[in-house]
Design a protein around this motif. Structure first.
Motif, short mmCIF file in Angstrom:
data_model
loop_
_atom_site.label_atom_id
_atom_site.label_comp_id
_atom_site.label_asym_id
_atom_site.label_seq_id
_atom_site.Cartn_x
_atom_site.Cartn_y
_atom_site.Cartn_z
N GLU A 268 23.85 -38.00 30.17
CA GLU A 268 23.16 -38.73 29.09
C GLU A 268 23.05 -37.80 27.89
O GLU A 268 22.96 -36.58 28.03
N LEU A 269 23.05 -38.39 26.70
CA LEU A 269 23.12 -37.58 25.49
C LEU A 269 22.29 -38.19 24.37
O LEU A 269 22.27 -39.41 24.18
N LEU A 270 21.61 -37.31 23.64
CA LEU A 270 20.96 -37.67 22.39
C LEU A 270 21.65 -36.90 21.28
O LEU A 270 21.86 -35.69 21.40
N MET A 271 22.04 -37.60 20.22
CA MET A 271 22.66 -36.94 19.06
C MET A 271 21.63 -36.89 17.94
O MET A 271 21.05 -37.91 17.56
N TRP A 272 21.40 -35.69 17.44
CA TRP A 272 20.42 -35.51 16.37
C TRP A 272 21.13 -34.94 15.14
O TRP A 272 21.99 -34.05 15.26
N ARG A 273 20.75 -35.43 14.01
CA ARG A 273 21.16 -34.82 12.75
C ARG A 273 19.93 -34.14 12.18
O ARG A 273 18.91 -34.78 11.93
N ILE A 274 20.03 -32.83 12.00
CA ILE A 274 18.87 -32.01 11.66
C ILE A 274 18.89 -31.72 10.15
O ILE A 274 19.93 -31.38 9.59
#
Length: 401
Positions: A268-274
């Motif tokens: 499972e994956l969460l993609m974040w743009r910081i």
């Protein structure tokens, strides 16, 4: 805040919330425990010092025998460190050395600089107070007192303290198993020919070096071909062998970026743009029992995001209680008139005037800036800097702790 972007603090909070500390504990020799993480608090089984002892080279005396300065006393015995003296007879002094036990009957030590020995007598030129230069039993550590807290990242002085109370071995968390791999068909290892359009894989060296500083048991899976099948295969292997997997590159959404779909297929994956510069994309998730963190492929971005995000995550997973790097106030000897709307981490160096110089270009492709610098200025989003102003500086020495 930039629309759709997480703040650095928000991302770090979410990341640390997903950290699962290593549970396995092993016993290691105190002599080999420096750099490890203490799994259980340690208490002393003894007083330190274990007996009243001399804090100075000098003469142990009875204060009652010294009614005035320039009194002479017979030197009846000599007590070096590691030996026990006889009870001190009235009207006599004992030549005593630092760390030696105070003889029964003595209630002060006169430092040798305040005395003159003449044959078998000593001339005491200064009248002492009771207790002068005597280290009392338990004045440093009392029996049962905590000497080392749980979750401490053990330093040499900590293992020395443990040894001083007789602790021969310490319970520590096992070393964190960290898996690293790097994506990009353009990557070439130093020593191999460099065809047109290719680049040397600097991030492999940088991240391996950081993993070593942080005491990880590192498994380097090398450069992974830009295919979904190859990426999934190495992910499965790393997840079976490691606690944490960190990758560099392939976390964007381009046609040749296969890390994101591979992690989604295997876990499972969460993609974040910081909202930070350098570095914007950051991936966090799980593959099997292993945590996964995907960093940008840009060498400067991967270096900075490793220090800002991966470092505290590894420390928390290792069982360390305090993971935040401490910043210090420092003077900027540079202007930064055009700040970014994102939070910036600027590469800076101490100068001979006690201020900070800025590397001439802060382009995230310039790896020289990280090697030249002494640390990072943590600059809030949108803040212009004028020379002479105070800035928040995080030295590498703090980021490498």
């Amino acid at each position: 805040m930039n629309k759709g972007l997480l703040s650095v603090d928000e991302a770090l909070e979410r990341l640390l919330a997903g950290a699962q500390p290593v549970a396995e504990i092993e016993s290691v020799s105190t002599l080999e425990a420096s750099g490890r993480v203490l799994a259980r608090a340690q208490r002393s089984t003894m007083n330190v010092p274990p007996m009243d002892n001399s804090a100075m080279d000098g003469y142990a005396v009875r204060v009652a025998d010294l009614p005035r300065a320039d009194t002479r006393l017979k030197v009846a015995q000599k007590i070096p460190a590691g030996s026990m003296g006889r009870p001190l007879a009235p009207g006599t002094a004992a030549r005593i050395f630092t760390g030696a036990p105070i003889p029964q009957g003595a209630d002060a030590v006169v430092m040798q600089e305040s005395c003159v020995q003449e044959g078998e007598e000593v001339l005491v030129k200064k009248i002492p107070e009771r207790g002068d230069w005597i280290r009392l039993t338990g004045s440093d550590i009392r029996t049962g007192g905590e000497v080392l807290p749980e979750g401490l990242h053990l330093r040499p002085q900590d293992t020395g303290l443990a040894a001083s109370v007789g602790i021969a071995s310490l319970p520590v968390y096992r070393r964190l198993r960290l898996g690293l791999f790097f994506t990009g068909d353009e990557l070439v290892m130093p020593g191999d020919p460099l065809p047109p359009g290719r680049i040397y894989n600097s991030s492999r060296f940088t991240l391996n070096g950081l993993a070593g500083i942080f005491g990880c048991d590192t498994r380097d899976y090398g450069i992974v071909p830009d295919t979904l099948e190859a990426t999934r295969k190495v992910l499965r292997r790393a997840a079976a062998e490691c606690d944490v997997i960190v990758t560099s590159g392939g976390v964007s959404v381009g046609e040749a970026d296969f890390v994101k779909p591979a992690v989604e297929a295997e876990g499972e994956l969460l993609m974040w743009r910081i909202a930070m510069k350098p570095g914007r994309p950051l991936a966090f998730g799980r593959v099997g029992a292993a945590s996964f963190i995907g960093l940008p492929g840009n060498p400067v971005s991967s270096f900075v995001t490793f220090l800002i995000f991966v470092r505290p995550f590894l420390r928390r997973t290792q069982g360390i209680a305090k993971v935040q790097a401490r910043a210090i106030a420092a003077r900027a000897d540079f202007d930064w008139p055009d700040p970014d709307p994102r939070r910036e981490f600027l590469r800076v160096k101490w100068n001979a005037r006690g201020g900070l110089d800025l590397y001439p270009t802060q382009d995230s492709a310039v790896l020289m800036s990280t090697a030249w610098a002494d640390g990072l200025v943590d600059n809030p989003a949108g803040r212009a800097i004028r020379a002479g102003e105070s800035v928040s500086f995080i030295p590498y020495s703090e980021l490498y702790r």
